[in-house]
Motif scaffolding. Structure first.
Motif, PDB file in Angstrom:
ATOM      1  N   ASP A  70     -10.216  29.317   8.675  1.00 51.67           N
ATOM      2  CA  ASP A  70     -11.551  29.869   8.921  1.00 51.67           C
ATOM      3  C   ASP A  70     -11.678  30.459  10.325  1.00 51.67           C
ATOM      4  OD1 ASP A  70     -12.522  29.339   6.416  1.00 51.67           O
ATOM      5  OD2 ASP A  70     -13.135  27.294   6.928  1.00 51.67           O
ATOM      6  N   ALA A  71     -11.162  29.709  11.301  1.00 52.09           N
ATOM      7  CA  ALA A  71     -11.234  30.176  12.695  1.00 52.09           C
ATOM      8  C   ALA A  71     -10.464  31.475  12.866  1.00 52.09           C
ATOM      9  CB  ALA A  71     -10.681  29.112  13.633  1.00 52.09           C
ATOM     10  N   TRP A  72      -9.280  31.542  12.262  1.00 53.24           N
ATOM     11  CA  TRP A  72      -8.408  32.716  12.341  1.00 53.24           C
ATOM     12  C   TRP A  72      -9.051  33.939  11.689  1.00 53.24           C
ATOM     13  CZ3 TRP A  72      -4.943  35.539  14.487  1.00 53.24           C
ATOM     14  CH2 TRP A  72      -4.035  36.324  13.789  1.00 53.24           C
ATOM     15  N   ARG A  73      -9.542  33.726  10.468  1.00 52.61           N
ATOM     16  CA  ARG A  73     -10.167  34.803   9.715  1.00 52.61           C
ATOM     17  C   ARG A  73     -11.417  35.315  10.437  1.00 52.61           C
ATOM     18  NH1 ARG A  73     -10.702  36.186   3.881  1.00 52.61           N
ATOM     19  NH2 ARG A  73     -12.073  37.971   3.984  1.00 52.61           N
ATOM     20  N   PHE A  74     -12.221  34.362  10.961  1.00 53.34           N
ATOM     21  CA  PHE A  74     -13.437  34.739  11.682  1.00 53.34           C
ATOM     22  C   PHE A  74     -13.094  35.558  12.920  1.00 53.34           C
ATOM     23  CE2 PHE A  74     -16.548  33.938  15.075  1.00 53.34           C
ATOM     24  CZ  PHE A  74     -17.694  34.415  14.469  1.00 53.34           C
ATOM     25  N   TRP A  75     -12.052  35.121  13.624  1.00 57.30           N
ATOM     26  CA  TRP A  75     -11.636  35.825  14.838  1.00 57.30           C
ATOM     27  C   TRP A  75     -11.224  37.269  14.530  1.00 57.30           C
ATOM     28  CZ3 TRP A  75      -6.930  37.704  17.029  1.00 57.30           C
ATOM     29  CH2 TRP A  75      -7.047  38.029  18.390  1.00 57.30           C
ATOM     30  N   VAL A  76     -10.372  37.415  13.521  1.00 53.43           N
ATOM     31  CA  VAL A  76      -9.862  38.749  13.171  1.00 53.43           C
ATOM     32  C   VAL A  76     -10.990  39.662  12.673  1.00 53.43           C
ATOM     33  CG1 VAL A  76      -8.328  40.017  11.594  1.00 53.43           C
ATOM     34  CG2 VAL A  76      -7.524  37.925  12.684  1.00 53.43           C
ATOM     35  N   ALA A  77     -11.979  39.059  11.978  1.00 52.81           N
ATOM     36  CA  ALA A  77     -13.043  39.865  11.371  1.00 52.81           C
ATOM     37  C   ALA A  77     -14.044  40.417  12.386  1.00 52.81           C
ATOM     38  CB  ALA A  77     -13.775  39.047  10.313  1.00 52.81           C
ATOM     39  N   GLN A  78     -13.999  39.933  13.625  1.00 49.56           N
ATOM     40  CA  GLN A  78     -14.910  40.478  14.639  1.00 49.56           C
ATOM     41  C   GLN A  78     -14.576  41.951  14.870  1.00 49.56           C
ATOM     42  OE1 GLN A  78     -13.740  37.090  17.148  1.00 49.56           O
ATOM     43  NE2 GLN A  78     -15.792  37.307  18.023  1.00 49.56           N
ATOM     44  N   PRO A  79     -15.618  42.795  14.988  1.00 48.81           N
ATOM     45  CA  PRO A  79     -15.364  44.245  15.094  1.00 48.81           C
ATOM     46  C   PRO A  79     -14.371  44.633  16.195  1.00 48.81           C
ATOM     47  CG  PRO A  79     -17.703  43.809  14.878  1.00 48.81           C
ATOM     48  CD  PRO A  79     -17.047  42.476  14.999  1.00 48.81           C
ATOM     49  N   HIS A  80     -14.532  44.060  17.397  1.00 52.02           N
ATOM     50  CA  HIS A  80     -13.644  44.518  18.483  1.00 52.02           C
ATOM     51  C   HIS A  80     -12.205  44.035  18.268  1.00 52.02           C
ATOM     52  CE1 HIS A  80     -15.019  40.544  19.828  1.00 52.02           C
ATOM     53  NE2 HIS A  80     -13.913  40.477  20.558  1.00 52.02           N
ATOM     54  N   VAL A  81     -12.053  42.872  17.609  1.00 54.94           N
ATOM     55  CA  VAL A  81     -10.695  42.369  17.335  1.00 54.94           C
ATOM     56  C   VAL A  81     -10.019  43.211  16.260  1.00 54.94           C
ATOM     57  CG1 VAL A  81      -9.334  40.387  16.563  1.00 54.94           C
ATOM     58  CG2 VAL A  81     -11.324  40.030  18.039  1.00 54.94           C
ATOM     59  N   SER A  82     -10.774  43.531  15.191  1.00 58.28           N
ATOM     60  CA  SER A  82     -10.224  44.390  14.131  1.00 58.28           C
ATOM     61  C   SER A  82      -9.832  45.741  14.690  1.00 58.28           C
ATOM     62  CB  SER A  82     -11.271  44.638  13.036  1.00 58.28           C
ATOM     63  OG  SER A  82     -11.759  43.441  12.541  1.00 58.28           O
ATOM     64  N   MET A  83     -10.709  46.286  15.523  1.00 56.57           N
ATOM     65  CA  MET A  83     -10.463  47.595  16.104  1.00 56.57           C
ATOM     66  C   MET A  83      -9.193  47.583  16.970  1.00 56.57           C
ATOM     67  SD  MET A  83     -11.762  50.450  15.781  1.00 56.57           S
ATOM     68  CE  MET A  83     -13.499  50.338  15.376  1.00 56.57           C
ATOM     69  N   ALA A  84      -9.084  46.553  17.807  1.00 56.38           N
ATOM     70  CA  ALA A  84      -7.904  46.442  18.676  1.00 56.38           C
ATOM     71  C   ALA A  84      -6.640  46.285  17.841  1.00 56.38           C
ATOM     72  CB  ALA A  84      -8.066  45.252  19.622  1.00 56.38           C
ATOM     73  N   MET A  85      -6.758  45.564  16.716  1.00 54.45           N
ATOM     74  CA  MET A  85      -5.602  45.347  15.850  1.00 54.45           C
ATOM     75  C   MET A  85      -5.189  46.634  15.152  1.00 54.45           C
ATOM     76  SD  MET A  85      -5.238  42.219  13.142  1.00 54.45           S
ATOM     77  CE  MET A  85      -4.927  40.785  14.160  1.00 54.45           C
ATOM     78  N   LEU A  86      -6.183  47.403  14.689  1.00 52.24           N
ATOM     79  CA  LEU A  86      -5.872  48.683  14.044  1.00 52.24           C
ATOM     80  C   LEU A  86      -5.242  49.649  15.047  1.00 52.24           C
ATOM     81  CD1 LEU A  86      -8.937  49.278  11.684  1.00 52.24           C
ATOM     82  CD2 LEU A  86      -6.590  48.670  11.078  1.00 52.24           C
ATOM     83  N   LEU A  87      -5.770  49.624  16.254  1.00 55.73           N
ATOM     84  CA  LEU A  87      -5.216  50.470  17.317  1.00 55.73           C
ATOM     85  C   LEU A  87      -3.769  50.056  17.615  1.00 55.73           C
ATOM     86  CD1 LEU A  87      -6.617  52.761  18.764  1.00 55.73           C
ATOM     87  CD2 LEU A  87      -7.168  51.207  20.643  1.00 55.73           C
TER      88      LEU A  87
END
Lengths: 125, 114
Positions: free
Chosen positions: B42-59
């Motif tokens: 849950d903690a991992w999924r929640f972290w990744v789902a945050q907009p700035h984290v997803s964006m940084a990951m896609l980048l």
């Protein structure tokens, strides 16, 4: 007119002389290819870890397995070497460390430092 | 000036810009996994789902794929001399990277929905 000796123009790895900087350079390429080849496995594990709690547990299990740990160490070496060699490349781009003694010294530092740094990260991870 | 020269210059710049982002992102992620590894799904999924984290990951994935393309292309052009083989490997690399791109996009996006 002065005649120069014809120079061999080839990239045949079996015939090229390999001073320390070229070993660092070829390791830069090898580490890059390694990361490239491991990319699908990385995306697969990321996918698995985000899919479900069971998937997350499986992904954690992979990282804790002997095989996973060995591959992780290899990947860490590849990343650290690639990063250090890349920084060296960029510093040479901006004319830092171009002279031969410095050039050879930084090549040696990059090549030798990557192993202990990767090992250190691997141990504390 | 030939277009070939321009394209080489672009590849050179692209390689360095993506390199800087990759260096920062991967170093940050290693730091995160050392000092604050995700405790649960849950903690991992929640972290990744945050907009700035997803964006940084896609980048990150975008940078990784472009960086890999330039690097592998250079290697193939340097060492693979037969034209047909070189072209085949270049096409396979390109398709493989494209597939990785679509896949990683799907992984990051689907972490944000449901």
């Amino acid at each position: 007119m002065m005649k120069t000796k014809p120079r061999p123009i080839h990239l045949d790895l079996r015939r090229i002389r390999m001073p320390i900087n070229s070993i660092t350079s070829i390791a830069h390429r090898i580490s890059g290819v390694l990361i490239f080849l491991l990319m699908p496995a990385g995306i697969f594990l990321l996918d698995l870890s985000l899919m479900s709690p069971e998937g997350f547990a499986t992904a954690v299990g992979v990282f804790n397995s002997f095989c996973g740990k060995a591959v992780l160490l290899l990947l860490l070496w590849a990343f650290v070497h690639h990063l250090l060699a890349g920084l060296r490349c960029i510093s040479i781009d901006v004319d830092l460390g171009v002279d031969k003694p410095v050039f050879l010294k930084t090549a040696r530092i990059v090549l030798l430092a990557a192993f202990p740094i990767a090992l250190l990260i691997w141990v504390v991870l | 000036m030939s277009s070939r020269r321009v394209s080489g210059m672009q590849a050179w710049a692209l390689q360095r810009i993506t390199a800087l982002y990759l260096a920062l992102y991967i170093s940050y992620m290693i730091g995160l996994f050392i000092f604050a590894p995700p405790a649960s799904y849950d903690a991992w999924r929640f972290w990744v789902a945050q907009p700035h984290v997803s964006m940084a990951m896609l980048l990150f994935f975008g940078s990784l794929l472009f960086h890999a393309w330039v690097g592998i292309r250079n290697i193939l052009i340097d060492y693979i001399k037969p034209f047909a083989l070189r072209l085949t490997l270049l096409v396979l690399t390109g398709l493989g990277l494209l597939a990785c791109g679509v896949w990683s996009l799907e992984v990051v996006i689907s972490a944000r929905i449901v």
